[in-house]
Scaffold this active site. Structure first.
Site, PDB file in Angstrom:
ATOM      1  N   HIS A  43     -25.300  26.555  34.851  1.00 13.82           N
ATOM      2  CA  HIS A  43     -25.893  25.612  35.526  1.00 13.82           C
ATOM      3  C   HIS A  43     -25.623  25.503  36.997  1.00 13.82           C
ATOM      4  O   HIS A  43     -26.707  25.817  37.761  1.00 13.82           O
ATOM      5  CB  HIS A  43     -25.393  24.091  35.188  1.00 13.82           C
ATOM      6  CG  HIS A  43     -25.817  23.100  35.975  1.00 13.82           C
ATOM      7  ND1 HIS A  43     -26.596  21.993  35.080  1.00 13.82           N
ATOM      8  CD2 HIS A  43     -25.642  22.729  37.230  1.00 13.82           C
ATOM      9  CE1 HIS A  43     -27.238  21.225  36.048  1.00 13.82           C
ATOM     10  NE2 HIS A  43     -26.398  21.591  37.491  1.00 13.82           N
ATOM     11  N   GLU A  44     -24.521  26.046  37.373  1.00 16.78           N
ATOM     12  CA  GLU A  44     -24.348  26.044  38.883  1.00 16.78           C
ATOM     13  C   GLU A  44     -24.775  27.611  39.482  1.00 16.78           C
ATOM     14  O   GLU A  44     -25.071  27.583  40.494  1.00 16.78           O
ATOM     15  CB  GLU A  44     -22.721  26.117  39.264  1.00 16.78           C
ATOM     16  CG  GLU A  44     -21.938  24.596  38.878  1.00 16.78           C
ATOM     17  CD  GLU A  44     -22.626  23.629  39.549  1.00 16.78           C
ATOM     18  OE1 GLU A  44     -23.045  23.670  40.730  1.00 16.78           O
ATOM     19  OE2 GLU A  44     -22.999  22.482  39.057  1.00 16.78           O
ATOM     20  N   HIS A  47     -28.182  27.105  40.397  1.00 19.74           N
ATOM     21  CA  HIS A  47     -28.447  26.714  41.870  1.00 19.74           C
ATOM     22  C   HIS A  47     -28.263  27.853  42.866  1.00 19.74           C
ATOM     23  O   HIS A  47     -29.089  27.924  43.842  1.00 19.74           O
ATOM     24  CB  HIS A  47     -27.417  25.606  41.961  1.00 19.74           C
ATOM     25  CG  HIS A  47     -27.672  24.297  41.577  1.00 19.74           C
ATOM     26  ND1 HIS A  47     -28.854  23.352  41.562  1.00 19.74           N
ATOM     27  CD2 HIS A  47     -26.818  23.681  40.725  1.00 19.74           C
ATOM     28  CE1 HIS A  47     -28.758  22.375  40.675  1.00 19.74           C
ATOM     29  NE2 HIS A  47     -27.432  22.300  40.121  1.00 19.74           N
ATOM     30  N   ASP A 137     -27.538  16.099  40.738  1.00 13.41           N
ATOM     31  CA  ASP A 137     -28.811  16.483  40.950  1.00 13.41           C
ATOM     32  C   ASP A 137     -29.634  15.376  41.010  1.00 13.41           C
ATOM     33  O   ASP A 137     -30.781  15.597  41.921  1.00 13.41           O
ATOM     34  CB  ASP A 137     -29.078  17.475  39.807  1.00 13.41           C
ATOM     35  CG  ASP A 137     -28.455  18.820  39.755  1.00 13.41           C
ATOM     36  OD1 ASP A 137     -27.796  18.973  40.848  1.00 13.41           O
ATOM     37  OD2 ASP A 137     -28.157  19.482  38.902  1.00 13.41           O
TER      38      ASP A 137
END
Length: 288
Positions: A43-44, A47, A137
């Site tokens: 997930h990170e 980004h 988010d």
């Protein structure tokens, strides 16, 4: 490949995470924790990969015991479309991960119990991250949405107020439905601390936004939005009307007519370089 290696070098593990891993080993939950951390890591990195694509300055990617944070050295002057893509690049990773897990299950390459656990963790992180609470988010998307029509400090302040209200509602639901869930209360405490810190720093964050706008890398604004000001308005009051993604010509009015037009950089120069902190707009008319 070099960018990917560079991003991996930015990954840091919070000291508390090692304690959690040790407890997981002691309680035979090591596989569960590793699965959860793998999802958070991807997930990170979503980004970070999107930010790297747009040449953002990435400070570090920290894995926490209950989540992760990709910290960027950007201060609100990137195009709103870019920032929207960077914010959504995290949640979107969960869709291909769940699709990949389904494919592995279909070919009997993943045990069914592991598949269900993987899907549960993905949905849990995805839904939680979309809550309208800063710095999740969802909270960042609220800030971006408010920034479309409101000045930076107003949009930032409203985002934090909405986040406080949302966190209060979320805490109430946890208190009613799962009051003994210690992990959730730890997350709530972390979010509350983050919100409190962001609220205390909101003036500094606004000044950093203006400094980046003046000294930083210039990007093409998406639209031109004039700001109408009176000769008697303080310089700082006009600066507080600055909006993300807009270029602001300052239309100065006096005696019920337009008297002069200033460029936004003239105001920024007067404030930061000439230190005219308490000047009125009329004081600048003699300079330009």
């Amino acid at each position: 490949m070099n960018k990917a290696i560079g991003l991996l070098k930015l990954v840091q593990i919070h000291p508390l995470l090692w304690i959690i891993l040790a407890l997981a080993i002691a309680t035979a939950r090591f596989m569960d924790v590793c699965l959860l951390l793998t999802i958070i890591f991807i997930h990170e990195m979503g980004h970070a990969a999107a930010a790297s694509f747009f040449s953002w300055r990435i400070k570090k990617i920290t894995l926490l015991p209950f989540g992760g944070v990709a910290e960027m050295d950007e201060h609100g002057n990137r195009p709103l479309k870019e920032e929207t893509i960077v914010v959504l690049a995290g949640p979107i990773q969960h869709f291909w991960m769940m699709a990949a897990a389904y494919g592995l299950l279909s070919f009997q390459l993943m045990p069914e119990d592991l598949y269900h656990l993987f899907i549960e963790y993905n949905l849990m992180i995805l839904i939680f991250n979309l809550f309208p609470i800063w710095p999740l988010d969802g909270g960042k998307m609220v800030f971006l949405a408010l920034s479309l029509k409101r000045a930076f400090p107003e949009a930032h302040r409203l985002t934090l107020l909405i986040s406080f209200a949302s966190l209060l509602i979320f805490s109430g639901l946890v208190l009613v439905n799962a009051p003994a869930h210690l992990n959730v209360w730890v997350i709530i405490a972390f979010l509350l601390f983050s919100l409190h810190y962001e609220w205390k720093q909101r003036r500094f964050i606004f000044m950093r936004f203006l400094l980046e706008r003046y000294y930083g890398k210039k990007s093409e604004p998406s639209n031109l939005k004039p700001i109408h000001a009176s000769e008697q308005d303080l310089l700082i009051d006009v600066l507080e009307k600055f909006q993300r993604g807009c270029k602001h010509p300052i239309i100065v009015q006096g005696d019920d007519r337009e008297k002069h037009t200033l460029d936004e950089n003239e105001l920024l120069h007067a404030y930061f370089t000439e230190k005219r902190l308490t000047d009125k707009i009329s004081d600048l008319l003699f300079l330009y």
